[in-house]
Each structure stands twice: as structure tokens, then as C-alpha cells.
Write a protein that holds these residues in place. Sequence first.
Motif, mmCIF file in Angstrom:
data_model
loop_
_atom_site.group_PDB
_atom_site.id
_atom_site.type_symbol
_atom_site.label_atom_id
_atom_site.label_comp_id
_atom_site.label_asym_id
_atom_site.label_seq_id
_atom_site.Cartn_x
_atom_site.Cartn_y
_atom_site.Cartn_z
ATOM 1 N N THR A 8 36.955 40.281 41.744
ATOM 2 C CA THR A 8 37.234 38.969 42.534
ATOM 3 C C THR A 8 37.399 38.047 41.404
ATOM 4 O OG1 THR A 8 35.009 39.795 43.836
ATOM 5 C CG2 THR A 8 35.677 37.201 43.822
ATOM 6 N N GLN A 9 38.648 37.411 41.832
ATOM 7 C CA GLN A 9 39.270 36.443 40.707
ATOM 8 C C GLN A 9 38.999 34.982 41.512
ATOM 9 O OE1 GLN A 9 43.516 37.132 39.685
ATOM 10 N NE2 GLN A 9 42.820 36.586 37.551
ATOM 11 N N PRO A 28 39.421 38.495 36.440
ATOM 12 C CA PRO A 28 38.592 39.246 37.528
ATOM 13 C C PRO A 28 37.117 39.690 37.120
ATOM 14 C CG PRO A 28 40.350 40.680 36.853
ATOM 15 C CD PRO A 28 40.340 39.556 36.167
ATOM 16 N N VAL A 29 36.104 39.212 37.811
ATOM 17 C CA VAL A 29 34.618 39.718 37.593
ATOM 18 C C VAL A 29 34.370 40.338 38.991
ATOM 19 C CG1 VAL A 29 34.214 37.959 35.940
ATOM 20 C CG2 VAL A 29 34.245 37.323 38.072
ATOM 21 N N THR A 30 33.026 40.756 39.071
ATOM 22 C CA THR A 30 32.318 40.985 40.307
ATOM 23 C C THR A 30 32.109 39.978 40.980
ATOM 24 O OG1 THR A 30 30.368 41.022 39.318
ATOM 25 C CG2 THR A 30 31.142 43.091 39.282
ATOM 26 N N THR A 65 32.067 47.092 34.016
ATOM 27 C CA THR A 65 32.321 46.950 35.142
ATOM 28 C C THR A 65 32.798 45.564 35.574
ATOM 29 O OG1 THR A 65 29.970 46.615 35.801
ATOM 30 C CG2 THR A 65 30.925 48.863 36.201
ATOM 31 N N ALA A 66 32.918 44.918 34.547
ATOM 32 C CA ALA A 66 33.337 43.298 34.394
ATOM 33 C C ALA A 66 32.044 42.446 35.547
ATOM 34 C CB ALA A 66 34.597 43.011 35.121
ATOM 35 N N ASN A 67 30.930 43.157 35.264
ATOM 36 C CA ASN A 67 29.820 42.227 35.995
ATOM 37 C C ASN A 67 28.981 41.247 35.176
ATOM 38 O OD1 ASN A 67 28.044 41.977 38.160
ATOM 39 N ND2 ASN A 67 26.449 43.373 37.266
#
Length: 239
Positions: free
Chosen positions: A97-98, A110-112, A166-168
Motif C-alpha cells: 500500500t503506497q 509501499p508498506v503494509t 514484508t515492509a510491515n
Amino acid sequence: MPRKTTNRHHRAARRALLAIVPLVLAIAGWQWLQNHPEHNPWAPLDLNDPPGWATRTKLLKLRDNVTECRAVLERSDVAFTVLEPAGEGDCARPDRTQLARYPLAPDTPPVTCPVAAALEIWRRDHVIPAARNILGSEVARIEHLGAFSCRRMYGGPDGPWSEHATANAIDIAAFILEDGRRISVLRDWTGDDPEARFLRAVRDGACTSFATVLSLDYNAAHADHFHFDQDVRWSGVCR
Ligand SMILES: [Zn+2]
């Protein structure tokens, strides 16, 4: 009227009153919650509401519900793009989600979605007010050191995977104010001047929306940045 009958009437009236009072209180409480969705655990989360008792719980609940999380962003008029899933195995990122209008620099990674929602509420409820109240300026940009990195915690060969895999998670390094000042975690964290107080305020504020918040108070690995993540397995670290 005989005395016995009067007593009986009094008792009946008192019983009726005792039954009605909790009902009236419950209805008043329910109506109050309808007018204060930020305190109401059953009201749908809207990031435009002021922060309340139920905000953190509702934000943390989004950690395992991407659909509801994106519905919250839409409901709150937060502009965002959903990118194609990427990566595989332990570094698979099904939720990318960006945020479209977030002042992250040098870019907005983009991240969660749960990280995106927490970033948004952190900026609105903590970064902007703290910059105005403590530093007397608006925030122009928020510098970060990255969100996605396919690695285990502290870069070791084994051990648990980092939330960055996971870019969380996201690492925040500095804040550029509209008047040109740059407040950096590395340089300004220590002391009691306005810059240090601002950094403490936004670190503490992050704890209301992120599951994990780590700074230099946690360990020396965080001397030059704040680490924020939305780990679903545990929460409550805020140092
Ligand atoms: Zn980090």
C-alpha cells in the motif's frame, strides 16, 4: 391505609427505580458513544476522528485484515495506491500500500496497509501538533531509511525475520520543517531542548498507533532512527 401495605408500596417503588436507573444509564452511555466514535469500540474507524480510547485497539485490529484496513483509508479520505504483490517466501509482500500524499522523503515506499494507516494517524495526531506546539513550524518532509528489506532481525544469518522483510515496518530518521530546520534522531535525541522534546513527543505518540516503537531508549542500534512496525504476534514495546 394499613402500615404494612404502605411499606409494600414503598418497596415496590424502590425496586422499580433500581431497575430503571441502570437502564437509563445504559441508554445515556450508548448515546454518548454514538456521538464519540473515537471512544466507541464498535464504531467503524475513521482517521479523521480525534484520537480516543478505542483508537489504538481498532488500529491494531487492522493488522490481520487488509480489506478492512483499506476500507478505513477510503472512509478517511486518505489517498493511496495498491501495488501488485511482490517477493516470495519469507519476503513475500501480498499487501503493498503506497500513500499518495504523505510527506515521506526521499520517496514514499509501499508498506503494509496497517503501517500506512498508523503512519497517517501518527502524522495527524502527533507529528503536526508537536511541530506546531514545540517548534512553532509545520513539517515539510519526514525522512526515512527504508521500509522493505528482505532480512532477519539485526541482519543476522538466523533468528526471526524482521518486520522489514514484508515492509510491515518503517525507519524514521529526521523531520524537515517548513522554516528549513532539520530535526534528526541521531543529532537531536539527547538533551532537553525543543528539538529533543519534539522527538520524544513523536516517539511517544507513535506508540498509540504502532505495535512496536524502538528508539535509542531501546538499544544503540536505534541511535539514528525510530523503528515502527505492526507485528501481529506481539505488541507493547515502546522505548
Ligand atoms: Zn526498522
